[in-house]
Design a protein around this motif. Structure first.
Motif, mmCIF file in Angstrom:
data_model
loop_
_atom_site.group_PDB
_atom_site.id
_atom_site.type_symbol
_atom_site.label_atom_id
_atom_site.label_comp_id
_atom_site.label_asym_id
_atom_site.label_seq_id
_atom_site.Cartn_x
_atom_site.Cartn_y
_atom_site.Cartn_z
ATOM 1 N N GLN A 198 -5.349 3.650 7.456
ATOM 2 C CA GLN A 198 -5.209 3.563 6.004
ATOM 3 C C GLN A 198 -4.683 2.226 5.496
ATOM 4 O O GLN A 198 -4.815 1.911 4.312
ATOM 5 C CB GLN A 198 -4.311 4.686 5.490
ATOM 6 C CG GLN A 198 -2.867 4.596 5.951
ATOM 7 C CD GLN A 198 -2.067 5.777 5.479
ATOM 8 O OE1 GLN A 198 -1.718 5.848 4.314
ATOM 9 N NE2 GLN A 198 -1.814 6.708 6.376
ATOM 10 N N LEU A 199 -4.083 1.421 6.364
ATOM 11 C CA LEU A 199 -3.586 0.114 5.934
ATOM 12 C C LEU A 199 -4.673 -0.954 5.961
ATOM 13 O O LEU A 199 -4.481 -2.051 5.430
ATOM 14 C CB LEU A 199 -2.418 -0.316 6.831
ATOM 15 C CG LEU A 199 -1.197 0.599 6.821
ATOM 16 C CD1 LEU A 199 -0.156 0.084 7.805
ATOM 17 C CD2 LEU A 199 -0.608 0.720 5.429
ATOM 18 N N GLN A 229 0.849 -1.189 0.000
ATOM 19 C CA GLN A 229 0.000 0.000 0.000
ATOM 20 C C GLN A 229 0.891 1.247 0.000
ATOM 21 O O GLN A 229 1.977 1.224 0.572
ATOM 22 C CB GLN A 229 -0.894 -0.006 1.241
ATOM 23 C CG GLN A 229 -1.903 1.115 1.324
ATOM 24 C CD GLN A 229 -2.852 1.127 0.162
ATOM 25 O OE1 GLN A 229 -2.490 1.612 -0.913
ATOM 26 N NE2 GLN A 229 -4.053 0.614 0.338
ATOM 27 N N ALA A 279 -5.444 -3.858 3.208
ATOM 28 C CA ALA A 279 -4.355 -4.117 2.271
ATOM 29 C C ALA A 279 -3.649 -5.411 2.691
ATOM 30 O O ALA A 279 -3.915 -5.983 3.748
ATOM 31 C CB ALA A 279 -3.370 -2.948 2.263
ATOM 32 N N SER A 289 2.631 0.139 -8.793
ATOM 33 C CA SER A 289 2.392 1.411 -8.125
ATOM 34 C C SER A 289 3.121 2.573 -8.794
ATOM 35 O O SER A 289 2.488 3.467 -9.358
ATOM 36 C CB SER A 289 2.809 1.300 -6.655
ATOM 37 O OG SER A 289 2.590 2.515 -5.982
#
Length: 198
Positions: free
Chosen positions: A102-103, A92, A106, A147
């Protein structure tokens, strides 16, 4: 809150990991209290991992686990420590302003001690999967394609749209639904000009 945990490194990953665990992130030059510590998380730049571990190792007992978060660096960068060692690499992008959660959802590649690495990954909201240490270079290359190259491709597409007269923000908004859908169906056969051979 996870008692007995310290995070070395107060950058993007370190600050988010510390916030998620309710731990303190220590930056460069700060004295790190290690009394009662059961887990040391090293979230420094890759080139500093072995050096930081080596500096801390004489103060760590054999029951203290040490983890780093690099996708490319071997778990052997932690060999100076006597206790369990693992690498937990979140799959991530990490932005501190997006908060401690936010993780969540993932995945995380785990090398080294599975119990330590997978346990920490789950505490961070990540879904762990095993990765052989000798496969990390290949794995990291895959992450770069998925990414970093996406960012590069987007910047190129935005630049082309700006040449048609769209402003930067509108170009990003125009591309977003297309890119999200493309990622959603990425495992299927290509469509559009590639499929038609245009």
């Amino acid at each position: 809150m996870r008692d007995g945990t310290v995070v070395i490194g107060a950058g993007r990953v370190g600050s988010v990991v510390a916030a998620r665990l309710g731990a303190t992130a220590y930056g460069r030059g700060e004295e790190v209290p290690l009394g009662g510590v059961r887990l040391v998380c090293i979230a420094t730049p890759d080139a500093a991992i072995a050096e930081v571990c080596g500096a801390l190792a004489p103060r760590l007992g054999g029951d203290v686990a040490v983890v780093h978060f690099s996708g490319a660096t071997s778990v052997h960068a932690l060999d100076a420590a006597r206790g369990p060692k693992a690498c937990v690499h979140p799959v991530q992008t990490v932005w501190p302003e997006r908060g401690a959660d936010q993780l969540e959802g993932a995945h995380a590649a785990i090398t080294g001690d599975w119990e330590v690495g997978a346990g920490l990954a789950r505490e961070l909201g990540l879904e762990p999967f095993p990765l052989a240490d000798e496969m990390k270079v290949l794995y990291h290359a895959a992450m770069v394609f998925a990414s970093n190259y996406l960012v590069t491709i987007t910047a190129t597409a935005v630049g082309l749209l700006e040449r048609t007269g769209l402003d930067h923000e509108l170009a990003l908004r125009v591309l977003a639904p297309l890119q999200h859908r493309t990622v959603d169906v990425a495992g299927a056969a290509p469509t559009g000009p590639i499929a038609r051979g245009d």
